[in-house]
Design a protein around this motif. Structure first.
Motif, short mmCIF file in Angstrom:
data_model
loop_
_atom_site.label_atom_id
_atom_site.label_comp_id
_atom_site.label_asym_id
_atom_site.label_seq_id
_atom_site.Cartn_x
_atom_site.Cartn_y
_atom_site.Cartn_z
N VAL A 575 -90.67 -104.11 -16.34
CA VAL A 575 -91.23 -104.06 -14.99
C VAL A 575 -91.02 -105.44 -14.37
O VAL A 575 -91.82 -106.36 -14.55
N LEU A 576 -89.95 -105.58 -13.60
CA LEU A 576 -89.50 -106.89 -13.13
C LEU A 576 -90.29 -107.39 -11.93
O LEU A 576 -90.56 -108.59 -11.81
N TYR A 577 -90.67 -106.50 -11.02
CA TYR A 577 -91.23 -106.94 -9.75
C TYR A 577 -92.53 -106.20 -9.47
O TYR A 577 -92.67 -105.00 -9.77
N MET A 578 -93.48 -106.90 -8.86
CA MET A 578 -94.73 -106.30 -8.40
C MET A 578 -95.07 -106.84 -7.02
O MET A 578 -94.76 -107.99 -6.69
N ALA A 579 -95.73 -105.99 -6.23
CA ALA A 579 -96.20 -106.39 -4.90
C ALA A 579 -97.52 -105.68 -4.63
O ALA A 579 -97.75 -104.56 -5.11
N GLN A 580 -98.38 -106.35 -3.86
CA GLN A 580 -99.73 -105.86 -3.59
C GLN A 580 -99.87 -105.45 -2.14
O GLN A 580 -99.34 -106.12 -1.24
N SER A 581 -100.55 -104.33 -1.91
CA SER A 581 -100.75 -103.84 -0.55
C SER A 581 -101.65 -104.80 0.22
O SER A 581 -102.40 -105.58 -0.36
N PRO A 582 -101.61 -104.74 1.55
CA PRO A 582 -102.45 -105.66 2.34
C PRO A 582 -103.94 -105.52 2.08
O PRO A 582 -104.67 -106.51 2.13
N ASP A 583 -104.41 -104.30 1.77
CA ASP A 583 -105.84 -104.13 1.49
C ASP A 583 -106.21 -104.52 0.07
O ASP A 583 -107.39 -104.53 -0.29
N GLY A 584 -105.21 -104.86 -0.75
CA GLY A 584 -105.48 -105.32 -2.10
C GLY A 584 -105.76 -104.25 -3.11
O GLY A 584 -106.10 -104.56 -4.26
N CYS A 585 -105.64 -102.98 -2.75
CA CYS A 585 -106.00 -101.89 -3.66
C CYS A 585 -104.82 -101.38 -4.46
O CYS A 585 -104.92 -101.14 -5.66
N THR A 586 -103.67 -101.18 -3.81
CA THR A 586 -102.52 -100.54 -4.45
C THR A 586 -101.51 -101.60 -4.85
O THR A 586 -101.31 -102.60 -4.15
N VAL A 587 -100.87 -101.36 -5.98
CA VAL A 587 -99.83 -102.25 -6.51
C VAL A 587 -98.55 -101.44 -6.65
O VAL A 587 -98.56 -100.34 -7.21
#
Length: 626
Positions: A575-587
């Motif tokens: 799993v090379l890359y991760m990003a977080q939603s603006p509300d901080g709930c979903t990845v």
């Protein structure tokens, strides 16, 4: 819908008939030509010795007939392969069939016999020597005939295989299932950022009856109730008031006043209050926070074909306008999380190179794209228009980007870190030099005062803007050398400004926590696998890490104890890359298996409670008091 299916069935039937006729005719032609070559082949009695070592062969049509038989057989095999999607033009995996294997094996033997017989029958010149004597070679009897029989058999087997395969397809079509099997899903042409649907099992499959435990049942009481009730209905005159009163008293004494005959267990007795109710109300338990449910499977899965499996790149970012950007080969795609729509932002030509990094600006509208050609381009995602190109920052690819208001920081393979002011023409305002190899991780702190950078040289640098701009002998604030592998995963703590988490590569496998004011390592945890990315929970004291071999999992940790809360699996590659939603709930996580998965790992943010209104002071509404 039924009319379309009927038309498709008619078309398929005509196609099957044409293919079978063509293959059958070619098989008959090949067999006839083979038998003709057998009858016209050169016999030993037709060969004459011109001299002791020279043979004279007559002219016969066996050579042409043998070649014709081989060509006809080849055409028949090509038609079968094209119609079934065989090896020569494979478009999708076919179900295994023994007829196909036997047909191909018979075809190879027949084709070899026909061509070899034609070539040997056409040989002229010096004979071969056997036991000191010259002998003129002729084709053995039965070579052409065997090839003819096998060619006909190959055509028949090919027809049988094609008809069976087509009937299987028709049966699948008649079932009306628009949902494809998982194997077909993989073989279909994949569109970027399209959701994957997996066939769910029937809810009635693999179920069993529930057999209750009969130890709680009183069969004697059940039998009495059934029989006595029937007797009472059959002989109503027998019952009397005294008998009825006696029966009720007996039922109470024997605990037989139950409404249900069949029961799994008796009701528990009522609790006995040890303390009076007025005293127990004084000692109220503190309200406990409900435990958050963490789903163990991804909420959504999108296809990400041609995602580059490179540990040192940063190809995924989620903007403040709830739009996710991902780079697939030389194209940048935008996925709007609010509507689930996908659009293509830009595709770069071969001369520019592939995309090596993407990063949204704080406004969520503009995006920076790092390229393999050492350039950085700024784009307007709404107008889909290029705004400017930043050149001269690096000598090779730009693998990491980080924004600090209007300052865009870029990290390249040349080991340099450059601060670019995107508002002015001469955009290069500062250059940090400290890494000896590629810079693969960049993160600005929330205050915008400190920058963390990780490189392939196993170094972690903390840069402070005040120190970097001064005349100190070194530009960095801290040079941290505790990691033993490349440092890519970086994350600043949202609830403690001077706390930084960093993760090492496959040779290190550790998550380390740093006090960036003093440079001290606060804690180090061996995760057991390559650390690819790190994200802090904005609502809880939790840290999420993504990993590579062997489990390719996402791990949720409780800080500061670093106890594992959950492990999320589903990816089949690191799993090379991760990003977080603006509300901080979903990845969102992107892996080398070319899938993009969304995890509801951080829960729903708590709604901020309104501040309680202060009690108004007496006479607060009056301007003055007389």
């Amino acid at each position: 819908m039924h009319k379309i299916r009927f038309i498709l069935e008619q078309y398929m039937e005509r196609k099957v008939l044409l293919v079978c006729c063509a293959v059958g005719l070619l098989g008959l032609l090949s067999a006839a030509a083979g038998f003709g070559a057998e009858s016209t082949r050169i016999k030993r009695s037709q060969v004459k010795f011109v001299s002791t070592s020279q043979c004279e062969y007559p002219d016969t049509p066996a050579f042409g007939l043998g070649v014709t038989a081989a060509v006809a057989l080849m055409l028949a095999q090509i038609i079968i392969n094209v119609s079934t999607g065989g090896n020569c033009c494979k478009r999708r995996p076919q179900p295994s069939n023994s007829n196909s294997t036997v047909a191909r094996f018979v075809f190879v033997i027949a084709f070899f016999l026909l061509l070899a017989g034609a070539a040997l029958n056409h040989r002229h010149g010096v004979g071969s020597m056997y036991a000191g004597n010259y002998d003129c070679y002729v084709v053995k009897p039965g070579v052409f005939a065997g090839g003819a029989l096998l060619s006909f058999a190959s055509a028949v087997l090919g027809i049988v295989y094609y008809v069976n395969l087509n009937s299987a397809k028709n049966s699948d079509m008649s079932c009306g299932g628009s949902m494809s099997s998982p194997s077909n899903l993989k073989s279909q042409s994949r569109c970027p950022l399209q959701e994957q649907f997996l066939q769910r099992k029937n809810s009635r499959e693999n179920l069993d009856r529930f057999i209750p435990n009969r130890s709680a049942m009183d069969f004697d009481f059940a039998n009495m109730m059934l029989t006595e009730g029937r007797k009472g209905k059959e002989n109503p005159a027998v019952s009397s008031p005294s008998r009825e009163a006696y029966r009720k008293q007996l039922a109470e004494a024997m605990n037989m006043n139950r409404s249900r005959i069949l029961a799994f267990k008796n009701k528990p007795p009522a609790p006995v209050e040890m303390f009076p109710r007025e005293f127990s109300s004084l000692q109220q338990d503190k309200p406990t926070k409900p435990r958050r449910h963490i789903p163990q499977t991804s909420e959504k899965t999108l296809d990400a074909p041609d995602l580059v499996d490179d540990y040192y790149l940063n190809l995924l970012d989620w903007g403040s306008c709830n739009v996710l950007a991902i780079a697939l080969a030389s194209t940048v795609y935008l996925w709007d999380a609010s509507h689930g729509s996908t659009s293509e932002l830009v595709t770069f030509e071969d001369g520019v190179g592939s995309v090596t990094s993407v990063s949204w600006a704080p406004d969520g509208r503009h995006i920076a794209i790092g390229l393999d050609s050492s350039e950085v381009q700024l784009w307007d995602s709404v107008a889909k228009k290029q705004l400017r190109t930043l050149r001269g920052c690096h000598r090779s690819r730009v693998g990491s980007l980080a924004w600090n208001n209007h300052i865009l920081t870029t990290g390249g393979m040349d080991g340099c870190i450059v601060n670019n002011d995107v508002r002015i023409r001469s955009h290069i305002v500062e250059t940090y030099r400290g890494h000896e190899q590629e810079v693969c991780g960049l993160k600005w702190s929330a205050s915008g005062q400190q920058l963390a950078s990780g490189g392939n040289d196993n170094l972690l640098h903390i840069w402070d803007r005040s120190v970097a701009s001064s005349n100190s002998p070194t530009q960095w604030l801290h040079r941290l050398e505790d990691h033993t592998a490349a440092v890519k995963a970086l994350a600043w703590c949202p609830f403690q400004g001077n706390l930084l988490a960093s993760g090492g590569g496959g040779g290190d496998r550790c998550i380390k926590f740093w006090n960036t004011h003093t440079g001290a390592c606060l804690n180090s945890v061996d995760t057991g696998s390559q650390v690819c990315a790190l994200l802090w929970n904005k609502n809880e004291r939790e840290l999420l890490s993504s990993h590579g071999f062997t489990q390719n999992q996402l791990t949720l940790w409780k800080y500061p104890s670093m106890a594992k809360i959950a492990e999320l699996t589903g990816h089949t590659s690191r799993v090379l890359y991760m990003a977080q939603s603006p509300d901080g709930c979903t990845v969102a996580s992107a892996a080398g298996d070319e899938t993009l998965r969304f995890w509801n790992v951080f829960g729903v943010p708590e709604v901020a409670k309104p501040a309680p209104k202060a009690n108004p002071e007496p006479f607060a509404h009056l301007n003055r008091i007389r």
